[in-house]
Motif scaffolding. Sequence first.
Motif, PDB file in Angstrom:
ATOM      1  N   LEU A 101       0.828  -1.207   0.000  1.00  0.00           N
ATOM      2  CA  LEU A 101       0.000   0.000   0.000  1.00  0.00           C
ATOM      3  C   LEU A 101       0.862   1.256   0.000  1.00  0.00           C
ATOM      4  CD1 LEU A 101      -2.775   1.397   0.234  1.00  0.00           C
ATOM      5  CD2 LEU A 101      -2.486   1.278   2.724  1.00  0.00           C
ATOM      6  N   ASP A 102       1.891   1.299   0.831  1.00  0.00           N
ATOM      7  CA  ASP A 102       2.755   2.485   0.902  1.00  0.00           C
ATOM      8  C   ASP A 102       3.397   2.772  -0.450  1.00  0.00           C
ATOM      9  OD1 ASP A 102       2.148   2.867   3.564  1.00  0.00           O
ATOM     10  OD2 ASP A 102       3.915   1.802   4.310  1.00  0.00           O
ATOM     11  N   ALA A 103       3.829   1.717  -1.134  1.00  0.00           N
ATOM     12  CA  ALA A 103       4.458   1.902  -2.442  1.00  0.00           C
ATOM     13  C   ALA A 103       3.446   2.407  -3.463  1.00  0.00           C
ATOM     14  CB  ALA A 103       5.083   0.585  -2.910  1.00  0.00           C
ATOM     15  N   PHE A 104       2.240   1.878  -3.423  1.00  0.00           N
ATOM     16  CA  PHE A 104       1.213   2.301  -4.383  1.00  0.00           C
ATOM     17  C   PHE A 104       0.792   3.742  -4.122  1.00  0.00           C
ATOM     18  CE2 PHE A 104      -3.295   2.579  -5.715  1.00  0.00           C
ATOM     19  CZ  PHE A 104      -3.118   2.356  -7.074  1.00  0.00           C
ATOM     20  N   ALA A 105       0.640   4.128  -2.861  1.00  0.00           N
ATOM     21  CA  ALA A 105       0.263   5.503  -2.525  1.00  0.00           C
ATOM     22  C   ALA A 105       1.340   6.483  -2.971  1.00  0.00           C
ATOM     23  CB  ALA A 105       0.011   5.628  -1.022  1.00  0.00           C
ATOM     24  N   GLU A 106       2.594   6.084  -2.833  1.00  0.00           N
ATOM     25  CA  GLU A 106       3.689   6.946  -3.291  1.00  0.00           C
ATOM     26  C   GLU A 106       3.634   7.115  -4.804  1.00  0.00           C
ATOM     27  OE1 GLU A 106       8.600   7.191  -3.079  1.00  0.00           O
ATOM     28  OE2 GLU A 106       7.502   5.625  -1.988  1.00  0.00           O
ATOM     29  N   TYR A 145      -2.407   9.669   1.298  1.00  0.00           N
ATOM     30  CA  TYR A 145      -3.646   9.075   1.799  1.00  0.00           C
ATOM     31  C   TYR A 145      -3.997   7.826   1.006  1.00  0.00           C
ATOM     32  CZ  TYR A 145      -4.347  13.643   4.003  1.00  0.00           C
ATOM     33  OH  TYR A 145      -4.203  14.791   4.745  1.00  0.00           O
ATOM     34  N   GLY A 146      -3.941   6.665   1.662  1.00  0.00           N
ATOM     35  CA  GLY A 146      -4.303   5.427   1.004  1.00  0.00           C
ATOM     36  C   GLY A 146      -4.763   4.391   2.012  1.00  0.00           C
ATOM     37  N   CYS A 147      -5.658   3.496   1.584  1.00  0.00           N
ATOM     38  CA  CYS A 147      -6.090   2.413   2.473  1.00  0.00           C
ATOM     39  C   CYS A 147      -6.499   1.210   1.642  1.00  0.00           C
ATOM     40  CB  CYS A 147      -7.231   2.857   3.393  1.00  0.00           C
ATOM     41  SG  CYS A 147      -8.864   2.816   2.633  1.00  0.00           S
ATOM     42  N   LEU A 148      -6.486   0.049   2.268  1.00  0.00           N
ATOM     43  CA  LEU A 148      -6.904  -1.202   1.651  1.00  0.00           C
ATOM     44  C   LEU A 148      -8.133  -1.695   2.396  1.00  0.00           C
ATOM     45  CD1 LEU A 148      -6.040  -3.407  -0.471  1.00  0.00           C
ATOM     46  CD2 LEU A 148      -4.992  -4.612   1.474  1.00  0.00           C
ATOM     47  N   LEU A 149      -9.241  -1.861   1.662  1.00  0.00           N
ATOM     48  CA  LEU A 149     -10.503  -2.293   2.256  1.00  0.00           C
ATOM     49  C   LEU A 149     -10.784  -3.746   1.897  1.00  0.00           C
ATOM     50  CD1 LEU A 149     -12.827   0.776   1.473  1.00  0.00           C
ATOM     51  CD2 LEU A 149     -11.744   0.220   3.656  1.00  0.00           C
ATOM     52  N   ILE A 150     -11.131  -4.540   2.907  1.00  0.00           N
ATOM     53  CA  ILE A 150     -11.569  -5.912   2.710  1.00  0.00           C
ATOM     54  C   ILE A 150     -12.986  -6.024   3.248  1.00  0.00           C
ATOM     55  CG2 ILE A 150     -11.166  -8.336   3.292  1.00  0.00           C
ATOM     56  CD1 ILE A 150      -8.219  -7.759   3.539  1.00  0.00           C
ATOM     57  N   GLY A 179     -15.209  -3.858   3.014  1.00  0.00           N
ATOM     58  CA  GLY A 179     -15.577  -2.571   3.585  1.00  0.00           C
ATOM     59  C   GLY A 179     -14.865  -2.211   4.868  1.00  0.00           C
ATOM     60  N   LYS A 180     -13.961  -3.063   5.346  1.00  0.00           N
ATOM     61  CA  LYS A 180     -13.222  -2.800   6.573  1.00  0.00           C
ATOM     62  C   LYS A 180     -11.753  -2.564   6.239  1.00  0.00           C
ATOM     63  CE  LYS A 180     -14.614  -6.758   8.042  1.00  0.00           C
ATOM     64  NZ  LYS A 180     -15.638  -7.074   7.030  1.00  0.00           N
ATOM     65  N   ILE A 181     -11.116  -1.675   6.980  1.00  0.00           N
ATOM     66  CA  ILE A 181      -9.721  -1.336   6.693  1.00  0.00           C
ATOM     67  C   ILE A 181      -8.792  -2.439   7.176  1.00  0.00           C
ATOM     68  CG2 ILE A 181      -7.834   0.256   7.194  1.00  0.00           C
ATOM     69  CD1 ILE A 181      -9.775   2.527   7.272  1.00  0.00           C
ATOM     70  N   ALA A 182      -7.994  -2.954   6.245  1.00  0.00           N
ATOM     71  CA  ALA A 182      -6.946  -3.905   6.616  1.00  0.00           C
ATOM     72  C   ALA A 182      -5.680  -3.145   6.986  1.00  0.00           C
ATOM     73  CB  ALA A 182      -6.675  -4.880   5.468  1.00  0.00           C
ATOM     74  N   VAL A 183      -5.244  -2.243   6.088  1.00  0.00           N
ATOM     75  CA  VAL A 183      -4.090  -1.386   6.352  1.00  0.00           C
ATOM     76  C   VAL A 183      -4.371  -0.013   5.746  1.00  0.00           C
ATOM     77  CG1 VAL A 183      -2.384  -3.238   6.489  1.00  0.00           C
ATOM     78  CG2 VAL A 183      -2.927  -2.233   4.270  1.00  0.00           C
ATOM     79  N   ALA A 184      -3.680   0.990   6.263  1.00  0.00           N
ATOM     80  CA  ALA A 184      -3.824   2.354   5.748  1.00  0.00           C
ATOM     81  C   ALA A 184      -2.529   3.104   5.996  1.00  0.00           C
ATOM     82  CB  ALA A 184      -4.995   3.076   6.409  1.00  0.00           C
ATOM     83  N   THR A 185      -2.322   4.166   5.226  1.00  0.00           N
ATOM     84  CA  THR A 185      -1.134   4.996   5.432  1.00  0.00           C
ATOM     85  C   THR A 185      -1.314   5.846   6.688  1.00  0.00           C
ATOM     86  OG1 THR A 185      -2.050   6.782   4.069  1.00  0.00           O
ATOM     87  CG2 THR A 185      -0.709   5.114   2.944  1.00  0.00           C
ATOM     88  N   GLU A 195      -0.892   1.309 -13.361  1.00  0.00           N
ATOM     89  CA  GLU A 195       0.099   0.962 -12.341  1.00  0.00           C
ATOM     90  C   GLU A 195      -0.423  -0.084 -11.345  1.00  0.00           C
ATOM     91  OE1 GLU A 195       3.094   1.995 -12.431  1.00  0.00           O
ATOM     92  OE2 GLU A 195       2.873   3.515 -14.005  1.00  0.00           O
ATOM     93  N   VAL A 196      -1.736  -0.279 -11.300  1.00  0.00           N
ATOM     94  CA  VAL A 196      -2.313  -1.180 -10.296  1.00  0.00           C
ATOM     95  C   VAL A 196      -1.733  -2.582 -10.418  1.00  0.00           C
ATOM     96  CG1 VAL A 196      -4.426  -2.313  -9.507  1.00  0.00           C
ATOM     97  CG2 VAL A 196      -4.450   0.128 -10.047  1.00  0.00           C
ATOM     98  N   GLY A 197      -1.730  -3.127 -11.629  1.00  0.00           N
ATOM     99  CA  GLY A 197      -1.211  -4.473 -11.818  1.00  0.00           C
ATOM    100  C   GLY A 197       0.252  -4.596 -11.437  1.00  0.00           C
ATOM    101  N   ARG A 198       1.042  -3.587 -11.807  1.00  0.00           N
ATOM    102  CA  ARG A 198       2.484  -3.632 -11.527  1.00  0.00           C
ATOM    103  C   ARG A 198       2.764  -3.664 -10.031  1.00  0.00           C
ATOM    104  NH1 ARG A 198       6.863   0.169 -11.127  1.00  0.00           N
ATOM    105  NH2 ARG A 198       5.465   1.964 -11.339  1.00  0.00           N
ATOM    106  N   PHE A 199       1.973  -2.906  -9.250  1.00  0.00           N
ATOM    107  CA  PHE A 199       2.244  -2.817  -7.819  1.00  0.00           C
ATOM    108  C   PHE A 199       1.593  -3.941  -7.014  1.00  0.00           C
ATOM    109  CE2 PHE A 199       3.558   1.473  -8.836  1.00  0.00           C
ATOM    110  CZ  PHE A 199       4.546   1.732  -7.900  1.00  0.00           C
ATOM    111  N   TRP A 200       0.462  -4.465  -7.475  1.00  0.00           N
ATOM    112  CA  TRP A 200      -0.300  -5.387  -6.635  1.00  0.00           C
ATOM    113  C   TRP A 200      -0.293  -6.835  -7.127  1.00  0.00           C
ATOM    114  CZ3 TRP A 200      -1.957  -4.080  -1.944  1.00  0.00           C
ATOM    115  CH2 TRP A 200      -2.070  -2.720  -1.638  1.00  0.00           C
ATOM    116  N   ARG A 201       0.250  -7.106  -8.302  1.00  0.00           N
ATOM    117  CA  ARG A 201       0.187  -8.465  -8.851  1.00  0.00           C
ATOM    118  C   ARG A 201       0.818  -9.498  -7.918  1.00  0.00           C
ATOM    119  NH1 ARG A 201       2.401  -7.388 -13.277  1.00  0.00           N
ATOM    120  NH2 ARG A 201       0.475  -6.916 -14.430  1.00  0.00           N
TER     121      ARG A 201
END
Length: 408
Positions: free
Chosen positions: A158-163, A169-174, A176-182, A253-259
Amino acid sequence: MVAYIFCLTTSGGVPVFARSKNGLKQLPFPVIGSLNGVHMFARSHDVELLSTVTDDSKILWKSFHDSLTLIVVSEDDNADDCHLGNVLSHVFDSMVMLLGFDDVTNIKNVERFKKDVRVCFPLIDKFVEDQSLLTFGDLVNAVDVIAAAENAVLQNFLDAFAECADSPYGCLLIHGKIAVATRKWWNLTSRELVLISLLVSSLTSCSSRDIPVFLPDGSPSVPHRLMTFQLTKFIDVCVLCGPKPSLNELEEEVGRFWRTSYESLRAALQNHPCNIPSSFNLDSNILGFIVVNIETNRCLCSVYSSSTTNGDESLDCHERRHILRSYYKHVVGNYFASKVEGSEKIPSSFTHSAMDTYMTTDTYKCYAMLSPPHQIYILYSTDIPTFAMRSITEKTLMILTKDKSTQL
């Protein structure tokens, strides 16, 4: 349980919208007009009408910035008024988030505003319809989180994708709930955290979206861009951005960072619906719990505890959720103060500040404990001895807050 919410202009009483729980008949306009007329009559005589009760219902009025008056009609559950007031504050903030503070508080054309406000209905309906079994953030004014052993790994992604998105400001929702956030995302206020998570879950599922949003506390008049990307089913990554980058640029960029994170995402998803790892060894008498950190504005909850798999089906998950929400509303405002505005007005007849409280019935037991900055509310089966609830509640709170994956 909310039945109806009505919105009218404060000055003229012009109806703006009405939302009701599915299955209920719409109230006729004369009834809505009468409810607002009573409030306006009181104001004209320097009396502030806050709430009233009937044999089985409660009605609460709340005006915002001399612009809009909101009315909520609910079943009377003997809870403190702060909880219905909290619902109306969420509804007003929903309009601010999607329309902007200036447009909501300075309505120049009511008919146009009535059309514009329709975009808010999916989010507003989150506070009218029954919420998911798995979330309590709208009730406790703290955002729902999900604990997973993979969170530390996902934080790096997440930190790399937000950068890359040039956003702090970035967060990962599973679900609807936050798993991780900046770190900056966690610096948003409690109502901003709750509303953004609910907004994403209220929208139709899609691969990506770019939505202008106003932050009710941080930026009520200047919009940010909320961009979301679906990584897998039920998992979304969100960033708050300025004018750049474009949605198309970031989509590439989504695929490159999260694949390479797929296996970690799939493993984290397995913690749904319990919201905690299976390695957490909780007492088998626990049927559900809510843990709130009032400093970090985070909430961890579950009605799918380990006892569900041990054959205890005396209360199904819908009943557990209803009991937990009712117990929270019974305690907060009457015995405990919390993140809910107005809950700090504890009855002055008390000679001390309560730190624990419990309730027993023929079908379940409940226990609540303050351990600043945490609050914990647990639903137990009747098998647990009453004298043991305090020690088990303490042990459970330690298990849930000491593990880094819970972020509490």
